[in-house]
Design a protein around this motif. Structure first.
Motif, PDB file in Angstrom:
ATOM      1  N   GLY A 192      -3.819   0.607   4.534  1.00 31.64           N
ATOM      2  CA  GLY A 192      -3.350  -0.182   5.669  1.00 31.64           C
ATOM      3  C   GLY A 192      -3.238  -1.643   5.269  1.00 31.64           C
ATOM      4  N   GLY A 193      -3.921  -2.516   6.003  1.00 31.28           N
ATOM      5  CA  GLY A 193      -3.844  -3.951   5.721  1.00 31.28           C
ATOM      6  C   GLY A 193      -4.932  -4.453   4.805  1.00 31.28           C
ATOM      7  N   ARG A 194      -5.751  -3.575   4.234  1.00 29.08           N
ATOM      8  CA  ARG A 194      -6.843  -4.013   3.375  1.00 29.08           C
ATOM      9  C   ARG A 194      -6.688  -3.431   1.978  1.00 29.08           C
ATOM     10  NH1 ARG A 194     -12.011  -0.131   4.474  1.00 29.08           N
ATOM     11  NH2 ARG A 194     -10.846   1.811   4.808  1.00 29.08           N
ATOM     12  N   THR A 195      -7.331  -4.059   1.008  1.00 31.72           N
ATOM     13  CA  THR A 195      -7.402  -3.536  -0.345  1.00 31.72           C
ATOM     14  C   THR A 195      -8.847  -3.180  -0.631  1.00 31.72           C
ATOM     15  OG1 THR A 195      -5.534  -4.878  -1.100  1.00 31.72           O
ATOM     16  CG2 THR A 195      -7.019  -4.024  -2.784  1.00 31.72           C
ATOM     17  N   VAL A 196      -9.073  -1.951  -1.070  1.00 30.32           N
ATOM     18  CA  VAL A 196     -10.421  -1.440  -1.289  1.00 30.32           C
ATOM     19  C   VAL A 196     -10.578  -1.054  -2.752  1.00 30.32           C
ATOM     20  CG1 VAL A 196     -12.119   0.305  -0.601  1.00 30.32           C
ATOM     21  CG2 VAL A 196     -10.435  -0.523   1.059  1.00 30.32           C
ATOM     22  N   ARG A 197     -11.687  -1.452  -3.356  1.00 30.13           N
ATOM     23  CA  ARG A 197     -12.023  -1.030  -4.725  1.00 30.13           C
ATOM     24  C   ARG A 197     -12.948   0.168  -4.632  1.00 30.13           C
ATOM     25  NH1 ARG A 197     -10.991  -3.920  -9.065  1.00 30.13           N
ATOM     26  NH2 ARG A 197     -12.974  -3.452 -10.098  1.00 30.13           N
ATOM     27  N   VAL A 198     -12.477   1.280  -5.135  1.00 31.55           N
ATOM     28  CA  VAL A 198     -13.179   2.551  -4.979  1.00 31.55           C
ATOM     29  C   VAL A 198     -13.822   2.945  -6.306  1.00 31.55           C
ATOM     30  CG1 VAL A 198     -12.939   4.977  -4.354  1.00 31.55           C
ATOM     31  CG2 VAL A 198     -11.479   3.248  -3.267  1.00 31.55           C
ATOM     32  N   ASP A 199     -15.100   3.302  -6.277  1.00 38.47           N
ATOM     33  CA  ASP A 199     -15.759   3.850  -7.457  1.00 38.47           C
ATOM     34  C   ASP A 199     -15.109   5.187  -7.803  1.00 38.47           C
ATOM     35  OD1 ASP A 199     -17.733   1.919  -8.082  1.00 38.47           O
ATOM     36  OD2 ASP A 199     -18.911   2.581  -6.361  1.00 38.47           O
ATOM     37  N   LEU A 200     -14.671   5.319  -9.056  1.00 39.73           N
ATOM     38  CA  LEU A 200     -14.017   6.563  -9.435  1.00 39.73           C
ATOM     39  C   LEU A 200     -14.951   7.760  -9.268  1.00 39.73           C
ATOM     40  CD1 LEU A 200     -11.970   5.577 -12.610  1.00 39.73           C
ATOM     41  CD2 LEU A 200     -11.217   5.728 -10.241  1.00 39.73           C
ATOM     42  N   GLY A 201     -16.224   7.542  -9.504  1.00 40.22           N
ATOM     43  CA  GLY A 201     -17.171   8.635  -9.374  1.00 40.22           C
ATOM     44  C   GLY A 201     -17.308   9.150  -7.958  1.00 40.22           C
ATOM     45  N   SER A 202     -16.955   8.310  -6.969  1.00 45.08           N
ATOM     46  CA  SER A 202     -17.086   8.726  -5.572  1.00 45.08           C
ATOM     47  C   SER A 202     -15.879   9.512  -5.080  1.00 45.08           C
ATOM     48  CB  SER A 202     -17.290   7.497  -4.672  1.00 45.08           C
ATOM     49  OG  SER A 202     -16.075   6.773  -4.528  1.00 45.08           O
ATOM     50  N   ILE A 203     -14.808   9.543  -5.867  1.00 45.02           N
ATOM     51  CA  ILE A 203     -13.611  10.279  -5.463  1.00 45.02           C
ATOM     52  C   ILE A 203     -13.848  11.775  -5.676  1.00 45.02           C
ATOM     53  CG2 ILE A 203     -11.170  10.686  -5.921  1.00 45.02           C
ATOM     54  CD1 ILE A 203     -10.947   7.782  -6.817  1.00 45.02           C
ATOM     55  N   ARG A 204     -13.609  12.560  -4.619  1.00 51.29           N
ATOM     56  CA  ARG A 204     -13.734  14.014  -4.722  1.00 51.29           C
ATOM     57  C   ARG A 204     -12.413  14.642  -5.137  1.00 51.29           C
ATOM     58  NH1 ARG A 204     -16.969  14.776   1.050  1.00 51.29           N
ATOM     59  NH2 ARG A 204     -19.026  14.032   0.318  1.00 51.29           N
ATOM     60  N   TRP A 205     -11.389  14.382  -4.353  1.00 49.84           N
ATOM     61  CA  TRP A 205     -10.063  14.875  -4.706  1.00 49.84           C
ATOM     62  C   TRP A 205      -9.020  13.996  -4.027  1.00 49.84           C
ATOM     63  CZ3 TRP A 205     -12.441  16.785  -0.414  1.00 49.84           C
ATOM     64  CH2 TRP A 205     -11.670  17.081   0.709  1.00 49.84           C
ATOM     65  N   ILE A 206      -7.773  14.135  -4.463  1.00 45.65           N
ATOM     66  CA  ILE A 206      -6.649  13.373  -3.934  1.00 45.65           C
ATOM     67  C   ILE A 206      -5.543  14.368  -3.616  1.00 45.65           C
ATOM     68  CG2 ILE A 206      -4.934  11.569  -4.413  1.00 45.65           C
ATOM     69  CD1 ILE A 206      -6.914  10.483  -6.547  1.00 45.65           C
ATOM     70  N   ASP A 207      -4.953  14.250  -2.423  1.00 48.21           N
ATOM     71  CA  ASP A 207      -3.837  15.142  -2.111  1.00 48.21           C
ATOM     72  C   ASP A 207      -2.720  14.393  -1.410  1.00 48.21           C
ATOM     73  OD1 ASP A 207      -4.898  14.849   0.436  1.00 48.21           O
ATOM     74  OD2 ASP A 207      -5.733  16.869   0.521  1.00 48.21           O
ATOM     75  N   ALA A 208      -1.544  15.019  -1.449  1.00 49.63           N
ATOM     76  CA  ALA A 208      -0.352  14.404  -0.876  1.00 49.63           C
ATOM     77  C   ALA A 208      -0.214  14.795   0.581  1.00 49.63           C
ATOM     78  CB  ALA A 208       0.886  14.843  -1.655  1.00 49.63           C
ATOM     79  N   ALA A 209       0.275  13.837   1.382  1.00 45.31           N
ATOM     80  CA  ALA A 209       0.567  14.080   2.791  1.00 45.31           C
ATOM     81  C   ALA A 209       1.889  13.396   3.103  1.00 45.31           C
ATOM     82  CB  ALA A 209      -0.547  13.540   3.688  1.00 45.31           C
ATOM     83  N   GLY A 210       2.997  14.103   2.850  1.00 46.83           N
ATOM     84  CA  GLY A 210       4.314  13.491   3.041  1.00 46.83           C
ATOM     85  C   GLY A 210       4.538  12.393   2.025  1.00 46.83           C
ATOM     86  N   ASP A 211       4.867  11.191   2.508  1.00 46.24           N
ATOM     87  CA  ASP A 211       5.100  10.045   1.634  1.00 46.24           C
ATOM     88  C   ASP A 211       3.812   9.299   1.319  1.00 46.24           C
ATOM     89  OD1 ASP A 211       7.821  10.539   1.599  1.00 46.24           O
ATOM     90  OD2 ASP A 211       8.200   9.307   3.375  1.00 46.24           O
ATOM     91  N   TYR A 212       2.674   9.835   1.702  1.00 47.64           N
ATOM     92  CA  TYR A 212       1.400   9.157   1.520  1.00 47.64           C
ATOM     93  C   TYR A 212       0.467   9.996   0.654  1.00 47.64           C
ATOM     94  CZ  TYR A 212       2.947   6.079   5.253  1.00 47.64           C
ATOM     95  OH  TYR A 212       3.656   5.174   6.006  1.00 47.64           O
ATOM     96  N   MET A 213      -0.540   9.331   0.082  1.00 50.11           N
ATOM     97  CA  MET A 213      -1.584   9.992  -0.669  1.00 50.11           C
ATOM     98  C   MET A 213      -2.910   9.755   0.036  1.00 50.11           C
ATOM     99  SD  MET A 213       0.059  11.368  -3.162  1.00 50.11           S
ATOM    100  CE  MET A 213      -1.368  11.923  -4.069  1.00 50.11           C
ATOM    101  N   CYS A 214      -3.716  10.802   0.112  1.00 50.40           N
ATOM    102  CA  CYS A 214      -5.044  10.713   0.716  1.00 50.40           C
ATOM    103  C   CYS A 214      -6.084  10.798  -0.393  1.00 50.40           C
ATOM    104  CB  CYS A 214      -5.266  11.833   1.721  1.00 50.40           C
ATOM    105  SG  CYS A 214      -4.132  11.792   3.129  1.00 50.40           S
ATOM    106  N   ILE A 215      -6.921   9.784  -0.495  1.00 47.36           N
ATOM    107  CA  ILE A 215      -8.001   9.758  -1.476  1.00 47.36           C
ATOM    108  C   ILE A 215      -9.301  10.067  -0.737  1.00 47.36           C
ATOM    109  CG2 ILE A 215      -9.238   8.354  -3.170  1.00 47.36           C
ATOM    110  CD1 ILE A 215      -6.726   6.731  -3.578  1.00 47.36           C
TER     111      ILE A 215
END
Length: 289
Positions: A192-215
């Motif tokens: 959205g309107g913010r930029t977030v720095r995400v720890d790679l280790g905390s990511i479980r999976w990433i999937d597509a939702a239309g033109d968007y990606m859900c992390i």
């Protein structure tokens, strides 16, 4: 008298125009997207001291253009097919290196290094006010620049990106240094309107939702406008393999694989989530288990 005044005025204006021409910065734009190149061309036309002398759609053409035009400034796209921005830099001799403004569509982890060491960076789509700020930095850098100082400046950028400080320029531009980018421990994403720095280790999976990606992380789901291919470029494929046309998984979070009769499989993560492993991606099993 009038004639003499007119001649003095004419000569004065001529001297002024000559001085202005002498201070013009010669620039090239390197981007594989024609619309992006055209957009920068239009915006740069409003800056009388910037002379656009070449536009190139790939790194190899840009290197030839550098030798031909010897520009003072290069607007360089980070992500291009074939030879990307960093590989293009690696192919430019240090003595021929112009000032570099990076252009990128993604506010990811490398932006911090750009801010620290590059002349500047621009996010696509380029904003007029932001371009104005970048050119102010370019003018200042150009007025103070010495070739040796700029090489050290660029070396600072590449050393920080590679994670190998105290390297010479040739060493910092080696491919293994660029590969270090994919091993950063954080990923910066716009949600959205913010930029977030995400720890790679905390990511479980990433999937597509239309033109968007859900992390999907341990604490929340972040949504950004991007493609699967965009994220694949930013992540280490050994650590974050693609297991389906619409799914990337953190291999370290996989605890079990259950085969399916049609050749597909199901992966269970440590959080209990199940994800489908498609037949076309079964070659990733060695990374997952």
């Amino acid at each position: 008298m009038d004639r003499a005044r007119n001649e003095r005025g004419h000569n004065g204006n001529g001297a002024h125009h000559a001085a202005e021409a002498a201070t013009k910065l010669r620039a090239i734009v390197v981007d594989d997207e024609p619309l992006a190149r055209r957009g920068l061309e239009i915006r740069l036309a409003d800056h009388a001291d910037i002379e656009l002398v070449g536009q190139y759609g790939d790194g190899a053409a840009a290197i030839a253009g550098l030798r031909e035009h010897r520009p003072d400034l290069m607007f360089l796209d980070v992500q291009m097919p074939g030879m990307d921005g960093f590989e293009t830099l690696r192919s430019i001799p240090a003595v021929e290196m112009p000032l570099v403004v990076f252009v990128t569509a993604y506010d990811h982890y490398a932006i911090r290094a750009f801010e620290a060491s590059a002349t500047d960076y621009l996010l696509k789509p380029v904003d007029d006010a932001r371009l104005h700020q970048a050119l102010a930095k370019v003018r200042q850098a150009h007025s103070q620049r010495e070739a040796r100082g700029h090489c050290a400046h660029l070396l600072g950028l590449l050393s920080e990106l590679s994670g190998h400080p105290m390297l010479d320029l040739d060493e910092a531009l080696k491919p293994d240094a660029l590969e270090q980018l994919r091993r950063e421990d954080k990923l910066a994403v716009r949600d959205g309107g913010r930029t977030v720095r995400v720890d790679l280790g905390s990511i479980r999976w990433i999937d597509a939702a239309g033109d968007y990606m859900c992390i999907h992380t341990d604490s929340e789901t972040l949504v950004l406008r991007a493609t699967m291919r965009d994220l694949e470029k930013q992540l280490d494929p050994q650590r974050f393999p693609r297991i389906h046309r619409s799914t990337i998984v953190n291999a370290r979070r996989v605890v079990e694989m259950r085969p399916h009769t049609n050749g597909e499989g199901y992966l269970r993560l440590d959080c209990g989530q199940e994800l489908k492993l498609s037949r076309s991606h079964r070659d990733k099993l060695d990374l997952l288990l």
